[in-house]
Motif scaffolding. Structure first.
Motif, PDB file in Angstrom:
ATOM      1  N   PRO A 235      64.961  63.919  49.825  1.00 58.60           N
ATOM      2  CA  PRO A 235      63.467  64.878  50.537  1.00 58.60           C
ATOM      3  C   PRO A 235      62.487  64.430  50.213  1.00 58.60           C
ATOM      4  CG  PRO A 235      66.381  65.764  51.431  1.00 58.60           C
ATOM      5  CD  PRO A 235      65.600  65.048  49.890  1.00 58.60           C
ATOM      6  N   ARG A 236      61.811  63.720  51.180  1.00 58.95           N
ATOM      7  CA  ARG A 236      59.838  63.357  50.959  1.00 58.95           C
ATOM      8  C   ARG A 236      59.192  63.445  52.070  1.00 58.95           C
ATOM      9  NH1 ARG A 236      59.744  57.821  48.595  1.00 58.95           N
ATOM     10  NH2 ARG A 236      59.482  56.372  50.272  1.00 58.95           N
TER      11      ARG A 236
ATOM     12  N   ALA B  13      51.795  47.815  50.147  1.00 61.43           N
ATOM     13  CA  ALA B  13      51.906  48.878  50.940  1.00 61.43           C
ATOM     14  C   ALA B  13      52.476  49.550  49.624  1.00 61.43           C
ATOM     15  CB  ALA B  13      53.145  48.643  51.906  1.00 61.43           C
ATOM     16  N   ASN B  14      51.637  50.831  50.365  1.00 62.50           N
ATOM     17  CA  ASN B  14      51.644  52.091  49.154  1.00 62.50           C
ATOM     18  C   ASN B  14      51.339  52.639  49.238  1.00 62.50           C
ATOM     19  OD1 ASN B  14      50.946  50.708  45.983  1.00 62.50           O
ATOM     20  ND2 ASN B  14      49.511  49.861  47.207  1.00 62.50           N
ATOM     21  N   VAL B  15      52.658  53.775  49.151  1.00 62.10           N
ATOM     22  CA  VAL B  15      53.134  55.518  50.094  1.00 62.10           C
ATOM     23  C   VAL B  15      52.069  56.282  48.843  1.00 62.10           C
ATOM     24  CG1 VAL B  15      54.579  56.856  50.969  1.00 62.10           C
ATOM     25  CG2 VAL B  15      54.280  54.238  51.551  1.00 62.10           C
ATOM     26  N   GLU B  16      51.980  56.954  48.880  1.00 59.43           N
ATOM     27  CA  GLU B  16      52.114  58.533  48.359  1.00 59.43           C
ATOM     28  C   GLU B  16      52.797  59.631  49.034  1.00 59.43           C
ATOM     29  OE1 GLU B  16      48.692  61.654  45.463  1.00 59.43           O
ATOM     30  OE2 GLU B  16      47.871  60.863  47.817  1.00 59.43           O
ATOM     31  N   PHE B  17      53.461  60.645  48.475  1.00 52.90           N
ATOM     32  CA  PHE B  17      54.499  61.281  48.499  1.00 52.90           C
ATOM     33  C   PHE B  17      54.696  62.562  47.413  1.00 52.90           C
ATOM     34  CE2 PHE B  17      57.250  58.455  46.498  1.00 52.90           C
ATOM     35  CZ  PHE B  17      57.614  59.588  45.338  1.00 52.90           C
ATOM     36  N   ARG B  18      55.737  63.774  48.325  1.00 50.95           N
ATOM     37  CA  ARG B  18      55.528  64.701  47.729  1.00 50.95           C
ATOM     38  C   ARG B  18      56.837  64.976  48.712  1.00 50.95           C
ATOM     39  NH1 ARG B  18      52.078  68.117  49.717  1.00 50.95           N
ATOM     40  NH2 ARG B  18      50.683  68.373  47.569  1.00 50.95           N
ATOM     41  N   ARG B  19      58.100  65.208  47.043  1.00 51.69           N
ATOM     42  CA  ARG B  19      59.165  65.780  47.516  1.00 51.69           C
ATOM     43  C   ARG B  19      59.464  66.780  47.882  1.00 51.69           C
ATOM     44  NH1 ARG B  19      62.427  62.810  42.376  1.00 51.69           N
ATOM     45  NH2 ARG B  19      63.365  61.197  43.281  1.00 51.69           N
TER      46      ARG B  19
END
Length: 138
Positions: A69-70, A87-93
Motif C-alpha cells: 500500500p502507498r 507520467a511520473n509519480v512520487e509516493f510514500r509506502r
C-alpha cells in the motif's frame, strides 16, 4: 507538436488514476491491460527487471498480495502530441514511510493508450548526491 493537449492529457490522467486503483486493488487483469502487449515492453521495478509483456504478466501473477500500500504525493503527466505521454509519480509506502518514484511511458496503440516502459524505485536514505558534491567542493 502540442505539449499537454487537453484531450490527450485528460485521457492519460484518467488512465494513470485507473492504474493506481488497479495497483492498490491488485487487479491483475487491469494491470496487464494497461501494458503494451509486446516483447519491447519493459518494466524495471524495485527488485526486478522485466524485459517483455510476458515477463511483466508472469511477475504480476507470481507476486503474492500485490503492491505494498502507498499514498501518492505528486503526479506529473506530460503529453507530447496526441500519441505519446510520460507520467511520473512520487509516493510514500504506507508500511515503511519510504519515498518511491514511478515513471511510465504511455503510447497510443491500435488498442488504445498502453504503458510501453515503466520504472519503480525507492529513495535511498542519505544518498542525496547534491549534498555530497557540495561537501566535496568545500
Amino acid at each position: 507538436m502540442i505539449v499537454n493537449d487537453p484531450a490527450a492529457l485528460a485521457e492519460v490522467t484518467a488512465l494513470v488514476d485507473a492504474y493506481e486503483a488497479a495497483l492498490m486493488g491488485n487487479d491483475v487483469e487491469a494491470l496487464d491491460g494497461a501494458f503494451w502487449n509486446s516483447p519491447h515492453t519493459v518494466r524495471l521495478g524495485v527488485a526486478e527487471n522485466l524485459w517483455s509483456f510476458d515477463e511483466i504478466a508472469a511477475f504480476r501473477v507470481g507476486r503474492a498480495g500485490g503492491s505494498p500500500p502507498r499514498t501518492r504525493m505528486r503526479t506529473q503527466i506530460t503529453t507530447f502530441g496526441a500519441d505519446f505521454a510520460v507520467a511520473n509519480v512520487e509516493f510514500r509506502r504506507d508500511d515503511t514511510g519510504k519515498i518511491g518514484r514511478q515513471s511510465q511511458t504511455w503510447i497510443r496503440t491500435e488498442d488504445g493508450w498502453k504503458v510501453a516502459s515503466a520504472h519503480v524505485s525507492l529513495m535511498q536514505g542519505g544518498a542525496d548526491q547534491r549534498l555530497a558534491s557540495n561537501d566535496e567542493k568545500r
